[in-house]
Scaffold this motif. Structure first.
Motif, PDB file in Angstrom:
ATOM      1  N   VAL A  89      39.173  36.433  39.625  1.00  0.00           N
ATOM      2  CA  VAL A  89      39.592  37.569  40.448  1.00  0.00           C
ATOM      3  C   VAL A  89      39.055  38.856  39.848  1.00  0.00           C
ATOM      4  CG1 VAL A  89      41.595  38.847  41.344  1.00  0.00           C
ATOM      5  CG2 VAL A  89      41.700  36.354  41.135  1.00  0.00           C
ATOM      6  N   LEU A  90      38.635  39.757  40.717  1.00  0.00           N
ATOM      7  CA  LEU A  90      38.173  41.087  40.322  1.00  0.00           C
ATOM      8  C   LEU A  90      39.010  42.114  41.071  1.00  0.00           C
ATOM      9  CD1 LEU A  90      36.013  42.978  38.971  1.00  0.00           C
ATOM     10  CD2 LEU A  90      34.715  42.751  41.104  1.00  0.00           C
ATOM     11  N   VAL A  91      39.585  43.074  40.342  1.00  0.00           N
ATOM     12  CA  VAL A  91      40.341  44.159  40.962  1.00  0.00           C
ATOM     13  C   VAL A  91      39.704  45.469  40.506  1.00  0.00           C
ATOM     14  CG1 VAL A  91      42.584  45.264  41.269  1.00  0.00           C
ATOM     15  CG2 VAL A  91      42.467  42.789  40.881  1.00  0.00           C
ATOM     16  N   LEU A  92      39.159  46.221  41.466  1.00  0.00           N
ATOM     17  CA  LEU A  92      38.496  47.489  41.179  1.00  0.00           C
ATOM     18  C   LEU A  92      39.272  48.642  41.773  1.00  0.00           C
ATOM     19  CD1 LEU A  92      34.816  46.550  42.095  1.00  0.00           C
ATOM     20  CD2 LEU A  92      35.826  46.630  39.812  1.00  0.00           C
ATOM     21  N   ALA A  93      39.205  49.798  41.106  1.00  0.00           N
ATOM     22  CA  ALA A  93      39.824  51.013  41.629  1.00  0.00           C
ATOM     23  C   ALA A  93      38.873  52.179  41.425  1.00  0.00           C
ATOM     24  CB  ALA A  93      41.146  51.300  40.915  1.00  0.00           C
ATOM     25  N   ALA A  94      38.915  53.113  42.366  1.00  0.00           N
ATOM     26  CA  ALA A  94      38.168  54.364  42.247  1.00  0.00           C
ATOM     27  C   ALA A  94      39.133  55.509  42.502  1.00  0.00           C
ATOM     28  CB  ALA A  94      37.016  54.413  43.249  1.00  0.00           C
ATOM     29  N   ASN A  95      39.275  56.383  41.520  1.00  0.00           N
ATOM     30  CA  ASN A  95      40.120  57.560  41.644  1.00  0.00           C
ATOM     31  C   ASN A  95      39.273  58.682  42.247  1.00  0.00           C
ATOM     32  OD1 ASN A  95      41.527  59.954  41.237  1.00  0.00           O
ATOM     33  ND2 ASN A  95      42.323  59.329  39.249  1.00  0.00           N
ATOM     34  N   LEU A  96      39.619  59.079  43.468  1.00  0.00           N
ATOM     35  CA  LEU A  96      38.844  60.100  44.181  1.00  0.00           C
ATOM     36  C   LEU A  96      39.564  61.442  44.196  1.00  0.00           C
ATOM     37  CD1 LEU A  96      37.774  57.845  47.189  1.00  0.00           C
ATOM     38  CD2 LEU A  96      36.539  58.261  45.061  1.00  0.00           C
ATOM     39  N   GLY A  97      40.366  61.709  43.185  1.00  0.00           N
ATOM     40  CA  GLY A  97      41.093  62.973  43.129  1.00  0.00           C
ATOM     41  C   GLY A  97      42.445  62.848  43.801  1.00  0.00           C
ATOM     42  N   GLU A  98      42.477  63.066  45.092  1.00  0.00           N
ATOM     43  CA  GLU A  98      43.727  62.957  45.838  1.00  0.00           C
ATOM     44  C   GLU A  98      43.834  61.628  46.572  1.00  0.00           C
ATOM     45  OE1 GLU A  98      44.415  66.378  48.289  1.00  0.00           O
ATOM     46  OE2 GLU A  98      43.937  67.752  46.666  1.00  0.00           O
ATOM     47  N   LYS A  99      42.822  60.798  46.460  1.00  0.00           N
ATOM     48  CA  LYS A  99      42.813  59.501  47.127  1.00  0.00           C
ATOM     49  C   LYS A  99      42.396  58.417  46.141  1.00  0.00           C
ATOM     50  CE  LYS A  99      41.741  61.214  51.734  1.00  0.00           C
ATOM     51  NZ  LYS A  99      40.842  61.111  52.872  1.00  0.00           N
ATOM     52  N   VAL A 100      42.683  57.188  46.516  1.00  0.00           N
ATOM     53  CA  VAL A 100      42.331  56.028  45.708  1.00  0.00           C
ATOM     54  C   VAL A 100      41.718  54.976  46.618  1.00  0.00           C
ATOM     55  CG1 VAL A 100      43.224  54.174  44.246  1.00  0.00           C
ATOM     56  CG2 VAL A 100      44.314  56.405  44.208  1.00  0.00           C
ATOM     57  N   ASN A 101      40.687  54.308  46.145  1.00  0.00           N
ATOM     58  CA  ASN A 101      40.164  53.117  46.813  1.00  0.00           C
ATOM     59  C   ASN A 101      40.404  51.932  45.891  1.00  0.00           C
ATOM     60  OD1 ASN A 101      39.189  54.344  49.133  1.00  0.00           O
ATOM     61  ND2 ASN A 101      37.164  54.688  48.279  1.00  0.00           N
ATOM     62  N   LEU A 102      40.879  50.838  46.466  1.00  0.00           N
ATOM     63  CA  LEU A 102      41.057  49.588  45.736  1.00  0.00           C
ATOM     64  C   LEU A 102      40.221  48.513  46.400  1.00  0.00           C
ATOM     65  CD1 LEU A 102      44.952  49.398  45.304  1.00  0.00           C
ATOM     66  CD2 LEU A 102      43.286  50.024  43.562  1.00  0.00           C
ATOM     67  N   LEU A 103      39.715  47.592  45.604  1.00  0.00           N
ATOM     68  CA  LEU A 103      38.985  46.447  46.132  1.00  0.00           C
ATOM     69  C   LEU A 103      39.347  45.228  45.304  1.00  0.00           C
ATOM     70  CD1 LEU A 103      35.495  46.162  47.509  1.00  0.00           C
ATOM     71  CD2 LEU A 103      36.116  44.633  45.649  1.00  0.00           C
ATOM     72  N   VAL A 104      39.595  44.121  45.989  1.00  0.00           N
ATOM     73  CA  VAL A 104      39.872  42.845  45.323  1.00  0.00           C
ATOM     74  C   VAL A 104      38.847  41.836  45.815  1.00  0.00           C
ATOM     75  CG1 VAL A 104      41.503  40.924  45.115  1.00  0.00           C
ATOM     76  CG2 VAL A 104      42.352  43.282  45.078  1.00  0.00           C
ATOM     77  N   ALA A 105      38.251  41.108  44.874  1.00  0.00           N
ATOM     78  CA  ALA A 105      37.337  40.017  45.210  1.00  0.00           C
ATOM     79  C   ALA A 105      37.860  38.759  44.523  1.00  0.00           C
ATOM     80  CB  ALA A 105      35.923  40.331  44.742  1.00  0.00           C
ATOM     81  N   VAL A 106      37.725  37.625  45.211  1.00  0.00           N
ATOM     82  CA  VAL A 106      38.239  36.353  44.694  1.00  0.00           C
ATOM     83  C   VAL A 106      37.144  35.293  44.789  1.00  0.00           C
ATOM     84  CG1 VAL A 106      40.019  34.578  44.963  1.00  0.00           C
ATOM     85  CG2 VAL A 106      40.594  36.975  45.401  1.00  0.00           C
ATOM     86  N   ALA A 107      36.982  34.550  43.705  1.00  0.00           N
ATOM     87  CA  ALA A 107      35.981  33.479  43.646  1.00  0.00           C
ATOM     88  C   ALA A 107      36.438  32.289  44.480  1.00  0.00           C
ATOM     89  CB  ALA A 107      35.763  33.065  42.202  1.00  0.00           C
ATOM     90  N   PRO A 108      35.488  31.490  44.990  1.00  0.00           N
ATOM     91  CA  PRO A 108      35.834  30.343  45.838  1.00  0.00           C
ATOM     92  C   PRO A 108      36.838  29.372  45.210  1.00  0.00           C
ATOM     93  CG  PRO A 108      33.479  30.748  45.939  1.00  0.00           C
ATOM     94  CD  PRO A 108      34.031  31.667  44.893  1.00  0.00           C
ATOM     95  N   GLN A 109      36.709  29.098  43.906  1.00  0.00           N
ATOM     96  CA  GLN A 109      37.630  28.162  43.273  1.00  0.00           C
ATOM     97  C   GLN A 109      39.059  28.704  43.246  1.00  0.00           C
ATOM     98  OE1 GLN A 109      35.097  29.681  41.664  1.00  0.00           O
ATOM     99  NE2 GLN A 109      35.761  30.456  39.683  1.00  0.00           N
ATOM    100  N   ALA A 110      39.213  30.024  43.143  1.00  0.00           N
ATOM    101  CA  ALA A 110      40.556  30.622  43.166  1.00  0.00           C
ATOM    102  C   ALA A 110      41.115  30.616  44.582  1.00  0.00           C
ATOM    103  CB  ALA A 110      40.515  32.034  42.604  1.00  0.00           C
TER     104      ALA A 110
END
Length: 163
Positions: A89-110
């Protein structure tokens, strides 16, 4: 029109549209260069983050906050992760000041073991004051509370450990 001609430094009113077109082309090229540089920075940051694999329950994961300005950069980082899949599993975040972007990626076996990116993103997005969704392999969310990024990461670990 005279004011516009002055702003774009056109000596004649008839040259205003040509100057505007040239400025638009310069802007587009500058935006392309910024996107390219941002992708390179995200790639460099991701390489070091991909070495920091941790375990929660039966799954390995990576959580990291990247200094990028767009969801596209997060997606590109996830695409790089997919090529090697150093974790389940990969969990990414980007702090854009007043906003946040999150992204989750999951491998096929998971995914086969019951971990779905859309479910995980729905569980952690409230920590950043937002919501989101997506497919079993990739999901994204937005929020308005950058201070909640670390809490979102902690909730992801708890969620994975319970799977």
């Amino acid at each position: 029109m005279k004011n516009a001609a002055s702003l774009v430094k056109a000596p004649q009113l008839s040259e205003v549209s040509d100057k505007i077109e040239a400025l638009q082309a310069q802007l587009k090229e500058a935006e392309r260069q910024v996107a390219s540089l941002e992708a390179k920075l995200a790639s460099q940051a991701a390489k070091s983050a991909f070495n920091d694999v941790k375990t929660a329950g039966n799954f390995t994961y990576i959580t990291t906050e990247l200094a990028v300005e767009s969801m596209d950069a997060l997606r590109q980082t996830a695409d790089n992760w997919k090529q090697n899949q150093p974790s389940d599993v990969l969990v990414l975040a980007a702090n854009l000041g007043e906003k946040v972007n999150l992204l989750v990626a999951v491998a096929p076996q998971a995914i086969a073991a019951g971990v779905k990116a859309g479910d995980l993103i729905k569980a952690i997005a409230p920590a950043v004051g937002g919501g989101g969704g997506g497919r079993p392999d990739m999901a994204q969310a937005g929020g308005k509370n950058p201070a909640g990024i670390q809490e979102a990461f902690a909730q992801a670990v708890t969620w994975l450990a319970a799977k």
